[in-house]
Design an enzyme around this catalytic site. Sequence first.
Site, PDB file in Angstrom:
ATOM      1  CE  LYS A  34      -3.642  -2.376   2.649  1.00 33.05           C
ATOM      2  NZ  LYS A  34      -4.370  -2.463   1.975  1.00 33.05           N
ATOM      3  CB  CYS A  35       4.224   1.632  -0.869  1.00 37.32           C
ATOM      4  SG  CYS A  35       5.341   2.729  -0.416  1.00 37.32           S
ATOM      5  N   GLY A  36       3.503   3.802  -1.970  1.00 37.05           N
ATOM      6  CA  GLY A  36       3.354   4.433  -3.821  1.00 37.05           C
ATOM      7  C   GLY A  36       4.217   4.181  -4.251  1.00 37.05           C
TER       8      GLY A  36
END
Length: 181
Positions: A34-36
């Site tokens: 759930k990271c850019g």
Amino acid sequence: MSIYDIELETINGKQASLGEYEGKVLIVVNTASKCGFTPQYSELQKLYEQYHEQGLEILGFPSNQFGEQEPGANSDVQSFCQLNYGVTFPLFAKTDVRGDDAHPLFRHLTEELPFGGFNTETSSGKMLNAFLEEKYPDSLEGPSVKWNFTKFLVDREGRVVRRFESTEEPSDMTDAIEALL
């Protein structure tokens, strides 16, 4: 101690050792779903497909240490990676990559190649550096991993030869990988 003496746990809970990868060129990367930077899974998989037959292994280590961006169980991580990015390279159990509980592998990697700063000439490097300065200023100190998708390149003899920060795309590693293969 050799890097190949380090024990690991696979994402399926089985015991493993880095010794299984002796003689291979390795990319060791801490990951999060759930990271850019999560879309880097796609480029990592492309590198794996392109260079695996020549001796490249990519070892992914999910970590929930940065903004709690890997909250799921190991089985959730594995499903996410396979369904969304077609990941076939080895994944390992969720791992602490910094701090007092950092896995011995990441202690070794960061001792060999400490943090040298982000390239603030790029927009992503400038953005991540500013974010960390504001939200987690202490995290910028010391040699440790600073964020998700820090990539370490290890040669066939087990030497840590290059560190690519989160803001560097996996495709930026191509020349360095080819030089080691």
